[in-house]
Enzyme design. Structure first.
Site, PDB file in Angstrom:
ATOM      1  N   ASP A  48       0.867  -1.180   0.000  1.00  0.00           N
ATOM      2  CA  ASP A  48       0.000   0.000   0.000  1.00  0.00           C
ATOM      3  C   ASP A  48       0.906   1.234   0.000  1.00  0.00           C
ATOM      4  O   ASP A  48       2.127   1.144   0.142  1.00  0.00           O
ATOM      5  CB  ASP A  48      -0.970  -0.011   1.180  1.00  0.00           C
ATOM      6  CG  ASP A  48      -2.202   0.847   0.869  1.00  0.00           C
ATOM      7  OD1 ASP A  48      -2.145   1.668  -0.079  1.00  0.00           O
ATOM      8  OD2 ASP A  48      -3.220   0.716   1.551  1.00  0.00           O
TER       9      ASP A  48
HETATM   10  C1  BGC Z   1      -5.028   3.266   0.063  1.00  0.00           C
HETATM   11  C2  BGC Z   1      -5.244   2.244  -1.026  1.00  0.00           C
HETATM   12  C3  BGC Z   1      -5.118   2.899  -2.369  1.00  0.00           C
HETATM   13  C4  BGC Z   1      -3.777   3.572  -2.468  1.00  0.00           C
HETATM   14  C5  BGC Z   1      -3.539   4.225  -3.812  1.00  0.00           C
HETATM   15  C6  BGC Z   1      -3.781   4.084  -0.150  1.00  0.00           C
HETATM   16  O1  BGC Z   1      -3.722   5.151   0.716  1.00  0.00           O
HETATM   17  O2  BGC Z   1      -4.987   2.609   1.311  1.00  0.00           O
HETATM   18  O3  BGC Z   1      -6.499   1.652  -0.869  1.00  0.00           O
HETATM   19  O4  BGC Z   1      -5.301   1.946  -3.375  1.00  0.00           O
HETATM   20  O5  BGC Z   1      -3.684   4.561  -1.476  1.00  0.00           O
HETATM   21  O6  BGC Z   1      -4.324   5.325  -4.004  1.00  0.00           O
END
Ligand code: BGC
Length: 747
Positions: A293
């Site tokens: 993530d």
């Molecule tokens: C989130 C994810 C997301 C990623 C990209 C993160 O902060 O937890 O769910 O896909 O950002 O935007």
């Protein structure tokens, strides 16, 4: 043919390494999908730096979906072969421009993979995923993901960071709105439906997206419902509740997976080999790639498990994370880790291989610009068929929570209506968060929807009444005066989009006080009040449910919100949604969910020494599986084809369901089981199946569910999945509470 292709690859690779090809002229690597050898050949030709480059993902452009950013010149990094993927760049033209840099100006011309959070639609926005789950309509959910993929892939995207399949038992957690609710069985079916919707039959088709199941694992079990918080959870609960939707997504063929921010039992998920390799790859056979993530590799430093990014990179790669989203940890440290022999180049190769394989499967080596088609983009974005599907999905998501004296549906003959509330003529909030490229200007508000549904002679008056959390001047009084002149009041209240979603946990999940003040004043007029709820999480609805005759939960319903809600209010659509998550009676009850255990002292009315609250009921206000219709349904007693089953049997569970009301309607017939005595304790109910059926007034249908030993199995003391002989209860009904019950024995 294969030989021809391989020789072509050779020629291209050799010329690429010798630098003999004019970079502006270079043809894309012609490649065939699923041929392992060419990928290996390509990996062999890569320098260590180029290999590491494939493991790097940056956010590009102004949109940031996490904290911080990178200070590098990303375009230059692409030219140097030091980037494998970008996120947050969209548009057929924009993606083509950047793709050209990767293909024409980097040494090997390996195409980038463009990722984006396409969560509930791309430009045509569908209801938030929790809302969609309330439809219990797998086909429609799959279609919603399909349409999102058609629009997003036409705008140059290859990869969506969805589906989010985190089970959530805590509505304080802002991200509950992104998932399918509290139940592992329903959540698993929805996870698979979404994967199929995004990925379609064939990843190389230019209308499909690579899906990314997230956030692995147990992200929804954050203590106190506070986002990113610690997760401390038993192996049993993980296996029974939190992991099944991930396993279902893997079985459905999901091509990528995102590790989560949280720690699980002392080890951050992003550095957790047990989850990322042993379970995911070892037990489940996942062969896609894993992305961290946003920044979660470097966040292992504040977690307190590593000292620096060097150690974080080692831990993450050893655990199984292939791609680093926005940490810059891999780019800064992997080469050194290989030099220091803390990691082998073989491990890097394996990660590169997995990422390149997906690029091949997406057809990017055939044609890196296949998703960058401005003509298709224009035609597909907000296509009328997509808007119709979004309206249909939205009305299917809505849950009728209360309808005293059949106040709803409203007659079209009504003379005048007051449409009141901060969400009544609001174009921003029905989009919810993670609304991709959805735009407020395209949203049909409730007021617009109601006006469009009524003859022009009907008086439709509007007053905001208050804002989400405050009132200006005497707004409330003005709304009340206006409402007094009408026949019925429709009050749209709840949450703004920015009250649920990432980093948006709330400790107090009541409707903001000023909106309750508005409702109180409206109820005092004596006019009938219909509450239209807009929100991304279960709210505490005690006052509303005690004082307002009709309540419709519409979630955050997307681009077509207003039309869809009007369809329900005026009976053009008979609501059929059922809650995918319990609505607590009070915050102090949380977590409250239907599939809990019995305890040694189950509640007995008016007794002290039992498991209960002294000030509130144990039960939620609105339970899992609950939802009314404009008609009523009667259930017969349950019958079986046999009262005893042996392990190899299939038990048929039969009920007859009758529409006992005056209009046609759909019912979600639900079946739950309870294993009365097990080698480990079992939940009081577990959903094991459902069927959504349409019945005309007076019509009866015989419903048959089939149970096998697999449906009755659970993890025993040795954590083996087994069905144990003994007595079971089976419950069938229109909610987790309103059920018929019967018993059978497993021999
Ligand atoms: C989130 C994810 C997301 C990623 C990209 C993160 O902060 O937890 O769910 O896909 O950002 O935007």
């Amino acid at each position: 043919m294969r030989i021809l292709i391989l020789s072509l690859i050779w020629v291209i690779l050799l010329s690429a390494t010798s630098g003999a090809v004019d970079t502006q002229q270079r043809a894309p690597l012609k490649q065939q999908v699923n041929h392992d050898q060419p990928i290996e050949l390509l990996v062999q030709k890569m320098t260590l730096d180029e290999k590491i480059g494939q493991l790097i993902q940056y956010s590009y452009g102004s949109e940031l979906t996490g904290p911080g950013g990178v200070k590098l010149d990303i375009l230059d990094e692409i030219r140097r072969g030091r980037v494998g993927s970008l996120l947050n760049l969209t548009g057929a033209g924009a993606t083509k421009e950047i793709q050209q840099i990767a293909v024409n100006q980097s040494r090997l011309g390996i195409p980038l993979i463009f990722g984006y959070d396409v969560i509930h639609g791309f430009k045509t926005i569908f209801p938030v995923p929790l809302g969609e789950a309330a439809s219990w309509d797998l086909q429609s959910i799959q279609r919603s993901a399909r349409i999102a993929a058609i629009e997003a892939s036409a705008a140059g995207l290859h990869w969506t960071f969805a589906p989010m399949v985190d089970i959530a038992r805590d509505p304080r957690w802002g991200r509950i709105m992104e998932g399918a609710g509290e139940d592992p069985y329903l959540g698993s079916l929805i996870a698979a439906a979404r994967v199929h919707g995004f990925q379609g039959e064939n990843l190389s088709a230019d209308t499909t997206l690579l899906a990314c199941v997230k956030h692995y694992a147990a992200y929804g079990a954050a203590l106190g419902g506070r986002d990113y918080n610690t997760v401390d959870i038993s192996d049993r609960t993980l296996r029974e509740v939190y992991l099944p939707p991930f396993h279902a997504a893997v079985k459905a063929g999901v091509g990528s997976l995102m590790s989560s921010f949280n720690e699980i039992n002392g080890i951050p998920a992003t550095g957790n080999k047990y989850f990322l390799t042993d379970i995911l790859r070892g037990e489940w056979g996942f062969d896609g790639f894993i992305v961290s993530d946003w920044g979660s590799i470097q966040e292992m430093i504040p977690h307190g498990i590593v000292h620096n990014k060097y150690e974080a990179s080692e831990l993450a790669l050893q655990a199984g994370v292939d791609m680093d989203m926005m940490s810059s940890a891999y780019i800064e440290n992997l080469a050194k880790l290989v030099q220091d022999k803390r990691l082998s180049e073989k491990q890097i190769d394996a990660a590169v291989y997995r990422i390149l394989k997906m690029k091949f499967e997406l057809g990017l080596f055939d044609d890196p610009y296949r998703y960058c088609n401005t003509g298709r983009e224009k035609k597909m974005i907000l296509n009328p068929r997509h808007l119709d599907a979004a309206r249909d999905m939205a009305r299917k998501s809505m849950v009728l929570l209360k309808n005293d004296k059949n106040l709803l549906p409203l007659s079209r003959k009504i003379g005048s209506i007051a449409v009141i509330g901060p969400l009544a003529d609001n174009k921003e909030d029905p989009l919810g968060t993670w609304a991709a490229q959805g735009e407020a200007k395209d949203v049909i508000t409730l007021l617009q929807g109601i006006k469009a549904a009524l003859p022009s002679k009907t008086k439709v008056l509007y007053s905001r009444g208050c804002q989400i959390d405050k009132a200006e001047g005497n707004e409330i009084q003005e709304a009340v005066e206006l409402a007094k002149t009408t026949d019925v009041i429709i009050a749209a209240v709840g949450e703004s989009a920015m009250m649920t979603g990432e980093g948006l946990s709330r400790a107090d999940i009541r409707i903001p006080e000023v909106q309750i003040d508005l409702l109180k004043a409206l109820v005092e007029t004596g006019k009938p009040v219909v509450v239209v709820l807009m929100n991304g999480r279960p709210l505490i609805l005690r006052w509303v449910s005690e004082n307002v005759p009709a309540i419709v939960e519409t979630w955050l319903a997307g681009t077509q919100a207003g039309h869809a809600i009007a369809d329900v209010l005026f009976g053009d659509y008979n609501p059929s949604g059922k809650l995918p998550v319990s609505f607590p009676y009070a915050v102090g009850q949380i977590p409250v969910f239907y599939n809990h255990k019995n305890t040694g002292r189950p509640k007995v009315e008016n007794q002290r020494f039992c498991s209960r609250y002294t000030d509130i009921p144990n039960e939620p206000l609105y339970p899992f599986g609950y939802g009314l219709s404009y008609t009523t349904f009667a259930y017969s007693e349950i019958t079986f084809n046999k009262d005893q089953m042996v392990m190899s049997d299939t038990l048929a569970v039969n009920v007859a369901v009758t529409n006992t009301g005056k209009v046609k309607g759909e019912e979600v017939v639900q079946i739950y089981i309870q294993d009365l005595v097990g080698s480990v304790t079992r939940p009081v109910k577990e959903l094991k199946g459902f069927q959504k059926i349409m019945l005309s007034p007076g019509e009866q249908k015989n419903i048959r569910f089939k149970l096998t030993a697999t449906d009755l199995a659970f993890y025993d003391r040795e954590m083996k999945l087994v069905a144990e002989p003994g007595e079971f209860k089976v419950y069938v009904g229109g909610s987790s509470v309103d059920v018929k019950e019967a018993r059978f024995e497993l021999k």
